[in-house]
Motif scaffolding. Structure first.
Motif, PDB file in Angstrom:
ATOM      1  N   LEU A 202       0.822  -1.216   0.000  1.00 37.20           N
ATOM      2  CA  LEU A 202       0.000   0.000   0.000  1.00 37.20           C
ATOM      3  C   LEU A 202       0.850   1.257   0.000  1.00 37.20           C
ATOM      4  CD1 LEU A 202      -2.725  -1.086   2.577  1.00 37.20           C
ATOM      5  CD2 LEU A 202      -2.996  -0.887   0.108  1.00 37.20           C
ATOM      6  N   ARG A 203       2.110   1.142   0.424  1.00 34.63           N
ATOM      7  CA  ARG A 203       3.004   2.293   0.452  1.00 34.63           C
ATOM      8  C   ARG A 203       3.839   2.413  -0.816  1.00 34.63           C
ATOM      9  NH1 ARG A 203       3.143   4.308   5.740  1.00 34.63           N
ATOM     10  NH2 ARG A 203       3.969   6.146   4.691  1.00 34.63           N
ATOM     11  N   HIS A 204       3.716   1.465  -1.739  1.00 34.05           N
ATOM     12  CA  HIS A 204       4.487   1.539  -2.978  1.00 34.05           C
ATOM     13  C   HIS A 204       3.948   2.695  -3.820  1.00 34.05           C
ATOM     14  CE1 HIS A 204       6.475   0.494  -6.705  1.00 34.05           C
ATOM     15  NE2 HIS A 204       7.111  -0.510  -6.113  1.00 34.05           N
ATOM     16  N   PRO A 205       4.808   3.621  -4.263  1.00 30.65           N
ATOM     17  CA  PRO A 205       4.311   4.800  -4.988  1.00 30.65           C
ATOM     18  C   PRO A 205       3.571   4.461  -6.275  1.00 30.65           C
ATOM     19  CG  PRO A 205       6.719   4.637  -5.112  1.00 30.65           C
ATOM     20  CD  PRO A 205       6.275   3.643  -4.094  1.00 30.65           C
ATOM     21  N   GLU A 206       3.909   3.342  -6.898  1.00 27.59           N
ATOM     22  CA  GLU A 206       3.248   2.985  -8.154  1.00 27.59           C
ATOM     23  C   GLU A 206       1.762   2.692  -7.966  1.00 27.59           C
ATOM     24  OE1 GLU A 206       3.398  -0.561 -11.527  1.00 27.59           O
ATOM     25  OE2 GLU A 206       5.158  -0.192 -10.275  1.00 27.59           O
ATOM     26  N   VAL A 207       1.394   2.200  -6.775  1.00 21.63           N
ATOM     27  CA  VAL A 207       0.001   1.812  -6.543  1.00 21.63           C
ATOM     28  C   VAL A 207      -0.906   3.040  -6.522  1.00 21.63           C
ATOM     29  CG1 VAL A 207      -1.576   0.675  -4.943  1.00 21.63           C
ATOM     30  CG2 VAL A 207       0.708  -0.273  -5.316  1.00 21.63           C
ATOM     31  N   LEU A 208      -0.608   4.001  -5.656  1.00 19.90           N
ATOM     32  CA  LEU A 208      -1.442   5.190  -5.586  1.00 19.90           C
ATOM     33  C   LEU A 208      -1.372   5.994  -6.873  1.00 19.90           C
ATOM     34  CD1 LEU A 208      -3.360   6.964  -4.037  1.00 19.90           C
ATOM     35  CD2 LEU A 208      -1.421   8.016  -2.857  1.00 19.90           C
ATOM     36  N   ALA A 209      -0.213   6.016  -7.526  1.00 23.68           N
ATOM     37  CA  ALA A 209      -0.094   6.726  -8.793  1.00 23.68           C
ATOM     38  C   ALA A 209      -1.032   6.121  -9.837  1.00 23.68           C
ATOM     39  CB  ALA A 209       1.345   6.691  -9.289  1.00 23.68           C
ATOM     40  N   GLU A 210      -1.127   4.806  -9.884  1.00 26.40           N
ATOM     41  CA  GLU A 210      -2.024   4.148 -10.834  1.00 26.40           C
ATOM     42  C   GLU A 210      -3.483   4.426 -10.494  1.00 26.40           C
ATOM     43  OE1 GLU A 210      -3.643   1.735 -13.859  1.00 26.40           O
ATOM     44  OE2 GLU A 210      -1.790   2.884 -13.603  1.00 26.40           O
ATOM     45  N   VAL A 211      -3.808   4.449  -9.205  1.00 28.05           N
ATOM     46  CA  VAL A 211      -5.180   4.766  -8.795  1.00 28.05           C
ATOM     47  C   VAL A 211      -5.566   6.172  -9.247  1.00 28.05           C
ATOM     48  CG1 VAL A 211      -6.666   5.183  -6.797  1.00 28.05           C
ATOM     49  CG2 VAL A 211      -5.203   3.159  -6.859  1.00 28.05           C
ATOM     50  N   LEU A 212      -4.700   7.141  -9.018  1.00 29.85           N
ATOM     51  CA  LEU A 212      -4.986   8.516  -9.431  1.00 29.85           C
ATOM     52  C   LEU A 212      -5.068   8.627 -10.949  1.00 29.85           C
ATOM     53  CD1 LEU A 212      -2.701  10.432  -6.892  1.00 29.85           C
ATOM     54  CD2 LEU A 212      -5.184  10.216  -6.830  1.00 29.85           C
ATOM     55  N   ARG A 213      -4.231   7.852 -11.650  1.00 23.61           N
ATOM     56  CA  ARG A 213      -4.286   7.882 -13.114  1.00 23.61           C
ATOM     57  C   ARG A 213      -5.616   7.349 -13.611  1.00 23.61           C
ATOM     58  NH1 ARG A 213      -4.280   5.057 -17.413  1.00 23.61           N
ATOM     59  NH2 ARG A 213      -4.331   3.098 -16.242  1.00 23.61           N
ATOM     60  N   ARG A 214      -6.080   6.245 -13.035  1.00 26.65           N
ATOM     61  CA  ARG A 214      -7.342   5.661 -13.476  1.00 26.65           C
ATOM     62  C   ARG A 214      -8.521   6.553 -13.131  1.00 26.65           C
ATOM     63  NH1 ARG A 214      -8.076  -0.735 -13.323  1.00 26.65           N
ATOM     64  NH2 ARG A 214      -9.801   0.013 -14.600  1.00 26.65           N
ATOM     65  N   LEU A 215      -8.405   7.309 -12.050  1.00 30.13           N
ATOM     66  CA  LEU A 215      -9.473   8.262 -11.721  1.00 30.13           C
ATOM     67  C   LEU A 215      -9.565   9.370 -12.744  1.00 30.13           C
ATOM     68  CD1 LEU A 215      -8.973   8.572  -7.859  1.00 30.13           C
ATOM     69  CD2 LEU A 215     -10.988   7.629  -9.018  1.00 30.13           C
ATOM     70  N   ARG A 216      -8.445   9.678 -13.404  1.00 30.52           N
ATOM     71  CA  ARG A 216      -8.443  10.743 -14.413  1.00 30.52           C
ATOM     72  C   ARG A 216      -8.880  10.254 -15.788  1.00 30.52           C
ATOM     73  NH1 ARG A 216      -3.441  11.926 -11.754  1.00 30.52           N
ATOM     74  NH2 ARG A 216      -2.333  10.818 -13.412  1.00 30.52           N
ATOM     75  N   ASP A 217      -8.934   8.924 -15.990  1.00 30.52           N
ATOM     76  CA  ASP A 217      -9.289   8.384 -17.304  1.00 30.52           C
ATOM     77  C   ASP A 217     -10.681   8.868 -17.722  1.00 30.52           C
ATOM     78  OD1 ASP A 217      -6.969   7.076 -17.655  1.00 30.52           O
ATOM     79  OD2 ASP A 217      -7.724   5.085 -17.133  1.00 30.52           O
TER      80      ASP A 217
END
Length: 313
Positions: free
Chosen positions: A298-313
């Motif tokens: 949950l602390r891996h930066p790639e995880v939250l970055a991907e979540v925020l990216r998908r929210l912008r799709d």
């Protein structure tokens, strides 16, 4: 868990159960450690102090056993194996992070961040967070500052009863999806850790909810069950056993194209969902995280970055 749109959900009182259990465990371990220190000051035998301190940190050797089992079971897994140094680093990070999460964030600060459903949420993509086994919504506390800064409408669930069946959580997810859709007018993105991903799949099975969501991100979810589940006796842990009948029935009722809506983060240092490939789905966007254990993912930066990216799709 109080929504800014109005009254708390009907199950609010039940949500306190896991927090209270974690509070009791934390206080008990602190008491043992305190007794050990007092024994040292009173000149009692040194083994008493050592025993008390070891009990207060019992999760450290237990996690070491989990990592040893993961290494042994994962020998035949098709995904890459972790190096010894990666396993050692993952064990240290998981043990240190567990103290903060299980002794502080989840027992005492699980209500620190309210659900974010502002009056101007309409038109923005919402996020629903679903935690895993023996956890609560406090596990997402490190994410909340970033989510608030990005203005993301967000609901963080608590899954109760903690030791019930995974199917018990379907109405909670359904109510959250409906609340978020009503507030934003948009299908939400669902993000789930560990068992939470199976709860999301159960909800999709029962509600035919594909058209109601933007997609699903799972983190360390034992989609095919976990070898460690054989030691569980609770209803939901039995369902999470490696290739359990419940999982086989779930797969039989899922359309194969549904998995293309999933992003599945998995890791070769996952000390709970193993073998490593169990946290993947055929046809999904399966992403491997090196050197991160089950909760530390949950602390891996790639995880939250991907979540925020998908929210912008």
């Amino acid at each position: 868990q109080v929504s800014r749109l109005g009254a708390a959900p009907r199950h609010t009182i039940a949500l306190m159960k896991m927090a209270r259990l974690l509070q009791a465990m934390t206080l008990l371990l602190l008491l043992w450690a305190l007794l050990g220190l007092l024994g040292w000051f009173w000149g009692l035998a040194g083994w008493l102090l050592l025993g008390m301190l070891l009990l207060a940190l019992v999760h450290v050797p237990l996690m070491a056993l989990e990592f040893a089992l993961q290494r042994h079971v994962g020998r035949s897994d098709p995904l890459p194996r972790a190096t010894a140094w990666e396993v050692l680093g993952a064990w240290a990070a998981e043990a240190a992070g567990a103290v903060r999460l299980f002794a502080w964030e989840m027992p005492w600060r699980w209500r620190r961040f309210e659900d974010q459903l502002p009056a101007d949420a309409h038109g923005r993509r919402g996020l629903i967070l679903v935690h895993g086994f023996v956890c609560n919504r406090g596990i997402w506390n490190p994410w909340w500052p970033r989510l608030r800064a990005a203005g993301v409408p967000c609901i963080a669930l608590n899954l109760e009863p903690a030791f019930g069946t995974i199917d018990d959580y379907v109405p909670l997810i359904d109510a959250a999806v409906q609340r978020m859709s009503d507030a934003t007018g948009q299908p939400p993105l669902l993000v789930a850790h560990s068992m939470g991903g199976l709860a999301v799949r159960a909800w999709l099975r029962d509600s035919d909810g594909d058209a109601r969501i933007h997609g699903v991100v799972t983190i360390g979810t034992p989609h095919q069950g976990t070898w460690l589940g054989r030691f569980g006796r609770a209803a939901n842990t039995r369902q999470m056993r490696w290739q359990s009948p419940w999982l086989a029935e779930l797969v039989a009722r899922e359309p194969a194209e549904r998995y293309r809506r999933f992003t599945c983060f998995h890791g070769h240092c996952d000390n709970i969902a193993f073998p490593c490939s169990t946290a993947t789905l055929p046809g999904a966007d399966n992403r491997h995280l090196r050197g991160h254990a089950h909760v530390h993912m949950l602390r891996h930066p790639e995880v939250l970055a991907e979540v925020l990216r998908r929210l912008r799709d």
